[in-house]
Design a protein around this motif. Structure first.
Motif, PDB file in Angstrom:
ATOM      1  N   UNK A 227       0.816  -1.225   0.000  1.00 55.10           N
ATOM      2  CA  UNK A 227       0.000   0.000   0.000  1.00 55.10           C
ATOM      3  C   UNK A 227       0.845   1.269   0.000  1.00 55.10           C
ATOM      4  N   UNK A 228       1.987   1.266   0.699  1.00 56.64           N
ATOM      5  CA  UNK A 228       2.826   2.473   0.724  1.00 56.64           C
ATOM      6  C   UNK A 228       3.385   2.778  -0.655  1.00 56.64           C
ATOM      7  N   UNK A 229       3.739   1.744  -1.403  1.00 53.97           N
ATOM      8  CA  UNK A 229       4.241   1.971  -2.760  1.00 53.97           C
ATOM      9  C   UNK A 229       3.139   2.506  -3.660  1.00 53.97           C
ATOM     10  N   UNK A 230       1.937   1.979  -3.519  1.00 51.63           N
ATOM     11  CA  UNK A 230       0.828   2.450  -4.337  1.00 51.63           C
ATOM     12  C   UNK A 230       0.471   3.895  -3.992  1.00 51.63           C
ATOM     13  N   UNK A 231       0.571   4.253  -2.715  1.00 52.65           N
ATOM     14  CA  UNK A 231       0.307   5.642  -2.336  1.00 52.65           C
ATOM     15  C   UNK A 231       1.276   6.574  -3.040  1.00 52.65           C
ATOM     16  N   UNK A 232       2.552   6.180  -3.124  1.00 53.49           N
ATOM     17  CA  UNK A 232       3.532   7.019  -3.805  1.00 53.49           C
ATOM     18  C   UNK A 232       3.217   7.139  -5.290  1.00 53.49           C
ATOM     19  N   UNK A 233       2.733   6.065  -5.889  1.00 51.81           N
ATOM     20  CA  UNK A 233       2.382   6.114  -7.305  1.00 51.81           C
ATOM     21  C   UNK A 233       1.157   6.986  -7.556  1.00 51.81           C
ATOM     22  N   UNK A 234       0.222   7.000  -6.609  1.00 53.01           N
ATOM     23  CA  UNK A 234      -0.989   7.801  -6.781  1.00 53.01           C
ATOM     24  C   UNK A 234      -0.730   9.294  -6.644  1.00 53.01           C
ATOM     25  N   UNK A 235       0.311   9.656  -5.918  1.00 52.86           N
ATOM     26  CA  UNK A 235       0.606  11.082  -5.696  1.00 52.86           C
ATOM     27  C   UNK A 235       2.082  11.339  -5.962  1.00 52.86           C
ATOM     28  N   UNK A 236       2.517  11.283  -7.221  1.00 55.93           N
ATOM     29  CA  UNK A 236       3.940  11.488  -7.524  1.00 55.93           C
ATOM     30  C   UNK A 236       4.367  12.918  -7.233  1.00 55.93           C
ATOM     31  N   UNK A 237       5.624  13.059  -6.801  1.00 61.18           N
ATOM     32  CA  UNK A 237       6.148  14.398  -6.522  1.00 61.18           C
ATOM     33  C   UNK A 237       6.199  15.225  -7.794  1.00 61.18           C
ATOM     34  N   UNK A 238       6.559  14.610  -8.907  1.00 56.84           N
ATOM     35  CA  UNK A 238       6.558  15.267 -10.213  1.00 56.84           C
ATOM     36  C   UNK A 238       5.931  14.313 -11.212  1.00 56.84           C
ATOM     37  N   UNK A 239       5.017  14.822 -11.989  1.00 56.91           N
ATOM     38  CA  UNK A 239       4.335  13.990 -12.960  1.00 56.91           C
ATOM     39  C   UNK A 239       2.856  13.875 -12.631  1.00 56.91           C
ATOM     40  N   UNK A 240       2.240  12.803 -13.110  1.00 61.65           N
ATOM     41  CA  UNK A 240       0.805  12.623 -12.902  1.00 61.65           C
ATOM     42  C   UNK A 240       0.471  11.142 -12.987  1.00 61.65           C
ATOM     43  N   UNK A 241      -0.570  10.732 -12.275  1.00 64.89           N
ATOM     44  CA  UNK A 241      -1.108   9.383 -12.380  1.00 64.89           C
ATOM     45  C   UNK A 241      -2.568   9.486 -12.800  1.00 64.89           C
ATOM     46  N   UNK A 242      -2.932   8.744 -13.836  1.00 60.80           N
ATOM     47  CA  UNK A 242      -4.307   8.705 -14.314  1.00 60.80           C
ATOM     48  C   UNK A 242      -4.925   7.354 -13.966  1.00 60.80           C
ATOM     49  N   UNK A 243      -6.214   7.364 -13.689  1.00 60.53           N
ATOM     50  CA  UNK A 243      -6.956   6.121 -13.517  1.00 60.53           C
ATOM     51  C   UNK A 243      -8.136   6.135 -14.470  1.00 60.53           C
ATOM     52  N   UNK A 244      -8.476   4.959 -14.955  1.00 56.99           N
ATOM     53  CA  UNK A 244      -9.679   4.774 -15.766  1.00 56.99           C
ATOM     54  C   UNK A 244     -10.669   3.977 -14.938  1.00 56.99           C
ATOM     55  N   UNK A 245     -11.875   4.481 -14.805  1.00 59.89           N
ATOM     56  CA  UNK A 245     -12.867   3.832 -13.948  1.00 59.89           C
ATOM     57  C   UNK A 245     -14.158   3.606 -14.712  1.00 59.89           C
ATOM     58  N   UNK A 246     -14.886   2.590 -14.286  1.00 60.53           N
ATOM     59  CA  UNK A 246     -16.230   2.408 -14.817  1.00 60.53           C
ATOM     60  C   UNK A 246     -17.086   3.570 -14.341  1.00 60.53           C
ATOM     61  N   UNK A 247     -18.112   3.890 -15.078  1.00 62.92           N
ATOM     62  CA  UNK A 247     -18.903   5.079 -14.785  1.00 62.92           C
ATOM     63  C   UNK A 247     -19.774   4.947 -13.550  1.00 62.92           C
ATOM     64  N   UNK A 248     -19.978   3.746 -13.059  1.00 59.15           N
ATOM     65  CA  UNK A 248     -20.798   3.562 -11.865  1.00 59.15           C
ATOM     66  C   UNK A 248     -22.263   3.870 -12.090  1.00 59.15           C
ATOM     67  N   UNK A 256     -11.873   0.847 -10.468  1.00 56.64           N
ATOM     68  CA  UNK A 256     -10.699   1.222 -11.255  1.00 56.64           C
ATOM     69  C   UNK A 256     -10.298   0.034 -12.115  1.00 56.64           C
ATOM     70  N   UNK A 257     -10.205   0.242 -13.427  1.00 55.97           N
ATOM     71  CA  UNK A 257      -9.867  -0.849 -14.341  1.00 55.97           C
ATOM     72  C   UNK A 257      -8.513  -0.632 -15.007  1.00 55.97           C
ATOM     73  N   UNK A 258      -7.902   0.546 -14.819  1.00 52.85           N
ATOM     74  CA  UNK A 258      -6.587   0.794 -15.404  1.00 52.85           C
ATOM     75  C   UNK A 258      -5.920   1.937 -14.667  1.00 52.85           C
ATOM     76  N   UNK A 259      -4.583   1.912 -14.653  1.00 53.05           N
ATOM     77  CA  UNK A 259      -3.795   2.973 -14.029  1.00 53.05           C
ATOM     78  C   UNK A 259      -2.595   3.262 -14.923  1.00 53.05           C
ATOM     79  N   UNK A 260      -2.315   4.562 -15.116  1.00 50.19           N
ATOM     80  CA  UNK A 260      -1.164   4.983 -15.912  1.00 50.19           C
ATOM     81  C   UNK A 260      -0.354   5.977 -15.098  1.00 50.19           C
ATOM     82  N   UNK A 261       0.957   5.722 -14.978  1.00 51.71           N
ATOM     83  CA  UNK A 261       1.829   6.575 -14.172  1.00 51.71           C
ATOM     84  C   UNK A 261       2.841   7.286 -15.047  1.00 51.71           C
ATOM     85  N   UNK A 262       3.028   8.573 -14.789  1.00 56.87           N
ATOM     86  CA  UNK A 262       4.050   9.371 -15.455  1.00 56.87           C
ATOM     87  C   UNK A 262       4.845  10.067 -14.365  1.00 56.87           C
ATOM     88  N   UNK A 263       6.069   9.601 -14.135  1.00 58.43           N
ATOM     89  CA  UNK A 263       6.912  10.162 -13.089  1.00 58.43           C
ATOM     90  C   UNK A 263       8.128  10.801 -13.727  1.00 58.43           C
TER      91      UNK A 263
END
Length: 374
Positions: A227-248, A256-263
């Motif tokens: 979980x600590x590693x995922x927290x870092x990926x969700x809130x990068x110091x520089x860059x952005x993380x996108x998630x793709x989710x079903x509309x609910x 959440x069905x996909x995650x893309x990280x840009x660090x």
């Protein structure tokens, strides 16, 4: 007893504040809070006091002047003034997060401004703080002009106000990045920047992926990231993380069905993708990659760096769909792709030559390159 606000300037010298407070104490005035604003003209002291009912505005001004204060401003206050300034500003920041369009009203409330006007032209830097006028640059374009009759604005108030304006702009940009993705098969997903609240959904995403997909994403193994590693990926110091989710829709919970990280590190940014197995080969990875490439280009990065296994053919095809030639280096079973961003080529497939192969994936952690599983 009655609540009053007092603002006065004193020489920024040892003991001068104590002289002023002693003068107020001699008249039975109890100081509840005090803030000190450092300016070129001296220390501007902002008091909230409780004074006897027999003391009026003129008496308070006289007490301040006898205590070596000058440029005194006095006004009646209310009980809400008892809330300390940091708590008050945090509350206003919360309002902005919920409604970034309310920046003007938040500024008016925080500074007690008589008027707040937004103008399409940028603020002139040296005119940012005036006697009773404040100009703030809006990061989204234009500027705010605030005015109040008294007291004059201080540099500390300007800094707080500018920070709130930048917060509102950041929240507005985040909302603008939220889009509905229509896939070729007719399905729809919501693509948006990730937040810390997405941790549970991202954990479920990893649990819903096969060991092969997780291994392609992280290269180091198929185990679930901590979980600590995922927290870092969700809130990068520089860059952005996108998630793709079903509309609910229809009352169903969003997943959440996909995650893309840009660090980012230096002038380059590393990319990683993870798409749940049942959503692979439906265009999700391609859409996320294109959005991250656009984000990296707008942010001024020189190149994207991606890592993947040589056998990860789906990710190779995803990079090829960018329509630009990219150099690909091979080290055993690991491919490293560099996507230049300074100038976009007119088009063309990913190039192939001896010892170099088109590929894609991403691993934002330099200590151990991560793959771009799909």
């Amino acid at each position: 007893m009655a609540l009053w606000r007092i603002r006065a300037t004193v020489d920024d010298r040892p003991g001068y504040l104590s002289v002023l407070t002693a003068s107020l104490a001699l008249r039975g005035v109890n100081i509840l809070t005090v803030q000190v604003h450092t300016t070129e003209a001296g220390a501007v002291d902002d008091f909230l006091v409780d004074a006897p009912d027999t003391i009026d505005e003129a008496d308070l001004v006289a007490a301040v002047e006898r205590g070596r204060g000058r440029d005194c401003w006095v006004a009646r206050s209310e009980a809400r003034g008892l809330v300390d300034q940091p708590t008050r500003v945090l509350g206003l920041a919360t309002r902005l997060v919920r409604d970034p369009e309310g920046a003007g009203e938040v500024l008016r409330t925080m500074l007690g401004a008589d008027e707040v006007v937004w103008r399409p032209t940028p603020a002139v830097p040296h005119d940012a703080v005036g006697a009773t006028t404040m100009l703030l640059n809006d990061p989204a374009g234009g500027s705010y002009e605030l005015a109040r009759r008294a007291p004059s604005f201080t540099p500390a108030e300007y800094a707080r106000a500018q920070a709130l304006v930048e917060l509102a702009s950041a929240v507005a940009r985040r909302e603008a990045d939220r889009v509905t993705l229509a896939l070729p098969d007719g399905a729809e997903l919501t693509v948006r920047p990730a937040t810390a609240d997405d941790l549970a959904g991202v954990v479920a995403l990893h649990e819903g992926c096969s060991a092969r997909s997780r291994h392609r994403r992280y290269l180091s193994g198929a185990a679930l990231p901590s979980p600590s590693r995922l927290r870092r990926l969700l809130a990068p110091a520089r860059g952005v993380t996108l998630v793709a989710t079903t509309t609910g829709s229809d009352g169903a919970a969003e997943s959440v069905v996909a995650m893309a990280n840009l660090l980012a590190e230096g002038d380059e940014a590393e990319l990683a993708l993870l798409v749940r197995d049942d959503w692979q080969r439906r265009g999700v990875g391609t859409a996320l990659l294109r959005r991250l490439v656009g984000h990296a280009e707008r942010s001024g990065y020189a190149a994207l760096v991606l890592h993947t296994q040589a056998e990860n053919a789906p990710m190779m095809r995803t990079v090829a769909r960018l329509g630009r030639p990219v150099p690909v280096e091979r080290d055993g079973s690991l491919l490293t792709v560099t996507v230049p961003l300074a100038a976009r080529p007119a088009g063309g497939p990913v190039t192939h030559d001896t010892g170099r192969t088109g590929a894609v994936a991403g691993g934002p952690e330099r200590a151990r390159p991560a793959g771009g599983g799909r």
